[in-house]
Design a protein around this motif. Structure first.
Motif, mmCIF file in Angstrom:
data_model
loop_
_atom_site.group_PDB
_atom_site.id
_atom_site.type_symbol
_atom_site.label_atom_id
_atom_site.label_comp_id
_atom_site.label_asym_id
_atom_site.label_seq_id
_atom_site.Cartn_x
_atom_site.Cartn_y
_atom_site.Cartn_z
ATOM 1 N N PHE A 147 0.871 -1.344 -0.104
ATOM 2 C CA PHE A 147 0.019 0.071 0.184
ATOM 3 C C PHE A 147 0.906 1.330 0.156
ATOM 4 O O PHE A 147 1.708 1.509 0.737
ATOM 5 N N GLY A 148 0.594 2.250 -0.846
ATOM 6 C CA GLY A 148 1.484 3.424 -1.018
ATOM 7 C C GLY A 148 1.188 3.779 -2.418
ATOM 8 O O GLY A 148 0.391 3.486 -3.167
ATOM 9 N N PRO A 149 2.097 4.748 -2.742
ATOM 10 C CA PRO A 149 2.131 5.439 -4.185
ATOM 11 C C PRO A 149 1.985 4.278 -5.480
ATOM 12 O O PRO A 149 1.265 4.551 -6.300
ATOM 13 N N ALA A 150 2.702 3.261 -5.300
ATOM 14 C CA ALA A 150 2.956 2.134 -6.373
ATOM 15 C C ALA A 150 1.541 1.532 -6.387
ATOM 16 O O ALA A 150 0.778 1.432 -7.616
ATOM 17 N N PHE A 151 0.828 1.365 -5.452
ATOM 18 C CA PHE A 151 -0.323 0.501 -5.364
ATOM 19 C C PHE A 151 -1.471 1.671 -5.833
ATOM 20 O O PHE A 151 -2.285 1.137 -6.743
ATOM 21 N N SER A 152 -1.475 2.787 -5.259
ATOM 22 C CA SER A 152 -2.502 3.944 -5.647
ATOM 23 C C SER A 152 -2.438 4.257 -7.277
ATOM 24 O O SER A 152 -3.280 4.354 -8.051
ATOM 25 N N ALA A 153 -1.227 4.122 -7.670
ATOM 26 C CA ALA A 153 -1.159 4.463 -9.298
ATOM 27 C C ALA A 153 -1.633 3.197 -10.122
ATOM 28 O O ALA A 153 -2.136 3.525 -11.096
ATOM 29 N N LEU A 154 -1.525 1.973 -9.424
ATOM 30 C CA LEU A 154 -2.297 0.934 -10.181
ATOM 31 C C LEU A 154 -3.645 1.082 -10.346
ATOM 32 O O LEU A 154 -4.149 0.864 -11.417
ATOM 33 N N LEU A 155 -4.189 1.562 -9.127
ATOM 34 C CA LEU A 155 -5.765 1.697 -9.200
ATOM 35 C C LEU A 155 -6.102 2.966 -9.866
ATOM 36 O O LEU A 155 -7.370 2.970 -10.343
ATOM 37 N N ARG A 156 -5.235 3.833 -10.151
ATOM 38 C CA ARG A 156 -5.595 4.954 -10.906
ATOM 39 C C ARG A 156 -5.767 4.901 -12.327
ATOM 40 O O ARG A 156 -6.247 5.626 -13.249
ATOM 41 N N GLN A 157 -5.298 3.711 -12.936
ATOM 42 C CA GLN A 157 -5.173 3.422 -14.174
ATOM 43 C C GLN A 157 -6.643 3.213 -14.646
ATOM 44 O O GLN A 157 -7.485 2.433 -14.037
ATOM 45 N N PRO A 158 -7.072 3.665 -15.617
ATOM 46 C CA PRO A 158 -8.554 3.539 -16.049
ATOM 47 C C PRO A 158 -9.065 2.348 -16.077
ATOM 48 O O PRO A 158 -8.343 1.417 -16.898
ATOM 49 N N SER A 159 -10.211 2.074 -15.576
ATOM 50 C CA SER A 159 -10.878 0.596 -15.277
ATOM 51 C C SER A 159 -9.805 -0.486 -15.155
ATOM 52 O O SER A 159 -10.049 -1.325 -15.782
ATOM 53 N N SER A 160 -8.955 -0.266 -14.114
ATOM 54 C CA SER A 160 -7.971 -1.085 -13.809
ATOM 55 C C SER A 160 -8.576 -2.400 -13.238
ATOM 56 O O SER A 160 -8.110 -3.393 -13.269
ATOM 57 N N TRP A 161 -9.801 -2.402 -12.797
ATOM 58 C CA TRP A 161 -10.513 -3.575 -12.185
ATOM 59 C C TRP A 161 -11.002 -4.357 -13.169
ATOM 60 O O TRP A 161 -11.372 -5.678 -12.696
ATOM 61 N N HIS A 162 -11.037 -3.939 -14.525
ATOM 62 C CA HIS A 162 -11.704 -4.974 -15.521
ATOM 63 C C HIS A 162 -11.209 -6.238 -15.631
ATOM 64 O O HIS A 162 -11.675 -7.334 -15.938
ATOM 65 N N ASP A 163 -9.608 -6.342 -15.420
ATOM 66 C CA ASP A 163 -9.003 -7.664 -15.506
ATOM 67 C C ASP A 163 -8.997 -8.185 -14.216
ATOM 68 O O ASP A 163 -8.067 -9.223 -14.054
ATOM 69 N N SER A 164 -9.650 -8.043 -13.139
ATOM 70 C CA SER A 164 -9.686 -8.597 -11.939
ATOM 71 C C SER A 164 -9.936 -10.149 -12.019
ATOM 72 O O SER A 164 -10.537 -10.342 -12.851
ATOM 73 N N ASP A 165 -9.188 -10.889 -11.027
ATOM 74 C CA ASP A 165 -9.436 -12.320 -10.960
ATOM 75 C C ASP A 165 -10.845 -12.426 -10.007
ATOM 76 O O ASP A 165 -10.964 -13.639 -9.916
ATOM 77 N N ALA A 166 -11.343 -11.427 -9.500
ATOM 78 C CA ALA A 166 -12.594 -11.792 -8.645
ATOM 79 C C ALA A 166 -13.628 -12.433 -9.329
ATOM 80 O O ALA A 166 -14.319 -13.407 -8.915
ATOM 81 N N TRP A 167 -13.859 -12.213 -10.687
ATOM 82 C CA TRP A 167 -14.909 -12.896 -11.227
ATOM 83 C C TRP A 167 -14.743 -14.692 -11.418
ATOM 84 O O TRP A 167 -15.586 -15.231 -11.099
ATOM 85 N N GLU A 168 -13.660 -14.783 -11.778
ATOM 86 C CA GLU A 168 -13.284 -16.315 -12.083
ATOM 87 C C GLU A 168 -13.271 -16.905 -10.691
ATOM 88 O O GLU A 168 -13.716 -18.194 -10.540
ATOM 89 N N ARG A 169 -13.011 -16.333 -9.653
ATOM 90 C CA ARG A 169 -13.045 -16.755 -8.374
ATOM 91 C C ARG A 169 -14.451 -17.112 -7.715
ATOM 92 O O ARG A 169 -14.795 -17.945 -7.072
ATOM 93 N N LEU A 170 -15.336 -15.997 -8.291
ATOM 94 C CA LEU A 170 -16.800 -16.213 -7.840
ATOM 95 C C LEU A 170 -17.703 -17.496 -8.650
ATOM 96 O O LEU A 170 -18.323 -17.919 -8.250
ATOM 97 N N VAL A 171 -16.927 -17.429 -9.785
ATOM 98 C CA VAL A 171 -17.468 -18.736 -10.539
ATOM 99 C C VAL A 171 -17.505 -20.027 -9.772
ATOM 100 O O VAL A 171 -18.676 -20.807 -9.953
ATOM 101 N N ALA A 172 -16.600 -19.992 -9.135
ATOM 102 C CA ALA A 172 -16.510 -21.504 -8.388
ATOM 103 C C ALA A 172 -17.343 -21.729 -7.219
ATOM 104 O O ALA A 172 -17.382 -22.716 -6.552
ATOM 105 N N PHE A 173 -17.878 -20.505 -6.808
ATOM 106 C CA PHE A 173 -18.601 -20.254 -5.374
ATOM 107 C C PHE A 173 -19.975 -21.063 -5.599
ATOM 108 O O PHE A 173 -20.737 -20.568 -6.319
ATOM 109 N N ARG A 174 -20.254 -22.080 -4.445
ATOM 110 C CA ARG A 174 -21.547 -22.839 -4.635
ATOM 111 C C ARG A 174 -22.483 -22.570 -3.588
ATOM 112 O O ARG A 174 -23.535 -23.272 -3.326
ATOM 113 N N GLY A 175 -22.078 -21.791 -2.725
ATOM 114 C CA GLY A 175 -22.727 -21.379 -1.501
ATOM 115 C C GLY A 175 -23.890 -20.315 -1.864
ATOM 116 O O GLY A 175 -24.003 -19.788 -2.869
#
Length: 245
Positions: A147-175
């Motif tokens: 956490f700090g400047p390098a982390f914030s710089a990544l997050l400030r990139q436009p739509s940086s969350w588009h390539d998140s691995d969150a989606w594929e992790r949730l695909v496997a959730f069965r609860g």
């Protein structure tokens, strides 16, 4: 009419200080005598801390749910500096706390950044119920960046969350899944909760709860809007009353 003394379940609060990387993770488990569900709560970033969920935890305890919450390094009573910490570190902290809990399926609630930590934790715990509250998601490139400047710089990139691995992790959730959105969230784009919902194709159930007129910081909003807080608590009770699959 208020409940009689005999109608109020006996609760036990067990504080803990878990060693982690030279510090102590401070938290507690709040539990009725015979809990029917175990919930681990993961707070977000900024000024977040475990105490922000105190009202929810008391409500759930009265409904037979044991809850454990702690302050991540850099927050609340755990304290310390955020420098050197990271998303990866938070997953390790949460994993160590989860390992302390009774055996069996675990329910997870992750708020904001804590939602992504919860999604990462799915591969380490047997999760039966998952609540993602104003969920943040992140590019995998940010996972180990302190956490700090390098982390914030990544997050400030436009739509940086588009390539998140969150989606594929949730695909496997069965609860059972609950996604909580703030109607006027100024931090989390509305596309994120919707995409998470769409990804959960194998979930036993999927529910979305929208908090009307609410900003991203729900803890402050709920303290001033008890009706909205009660509605959120009711959704959490419904989620955690669903039978594990």
């Amino acid at each position: 009419m208020p409940p009689t003394a005999s109608a109020v379940p006996a609760l036990e609060t067990v504080p803990f200080a878990l060693p982690y990387a030279g510090r102590q993770l401070i938290g507690e488990r709040l539990a009725p005598a015979t809990p029917r569900r175990e919930l681990l709560i993961l707070h977000g970033a900024g000024q977040a801390r475990r105490s922000h969920h105190a009202g929810l935890r008391a409500c759930l305890a009265a409904d037979g749910v044991a809850s454990t919450a702690f302050d991540f390094v850099g927050h609340g009573e755990t304290g310390g500096a955020l420098a050197g910490s990271s998303l990866a570190s938070r997953v390790e902290q949460a994993s160590q706390v989860a390992a302390m809990l009774p055996d069996g399926p675990l329910a997870l609630l992750g708020s904001s950044m804590g939602a992504y930590v919860a999604l990462r934790l799915l591969e380490r715990v047997d999760c039966s119920h998952l609540a993602l509250v104003v969920p943040g998601v992140y590019t995998p490139q940010a996972f180990e960046v302190p956490f700090g400047p390098a982390f914030s710089a990544l997050l400030r990139q436009p739509s940086s969350w588009h390539d998140s691995d969150a989606w594929e992790r949730l695909v496997a959730f069965r609860g059972h899944l609950l996604i909580v959105m703030a109607e006027q969230d100024e931090v989390i784009p509305a596309e994120i909760p919707q995409r998470l919902l769409d990804a959960a194709v194998n979930a036993a159930s999927r529910t979305v709860h929208v908090v009307p007129a609410a900003p991203h910081r729900l803890s402050g909003f709920f303290s001033e809007q008890p009706v909205a807080a009660d509605a959120f608590h009711a959704e959490m009770r419904r989620l955690l009353r669903r039978e594990a699959v």
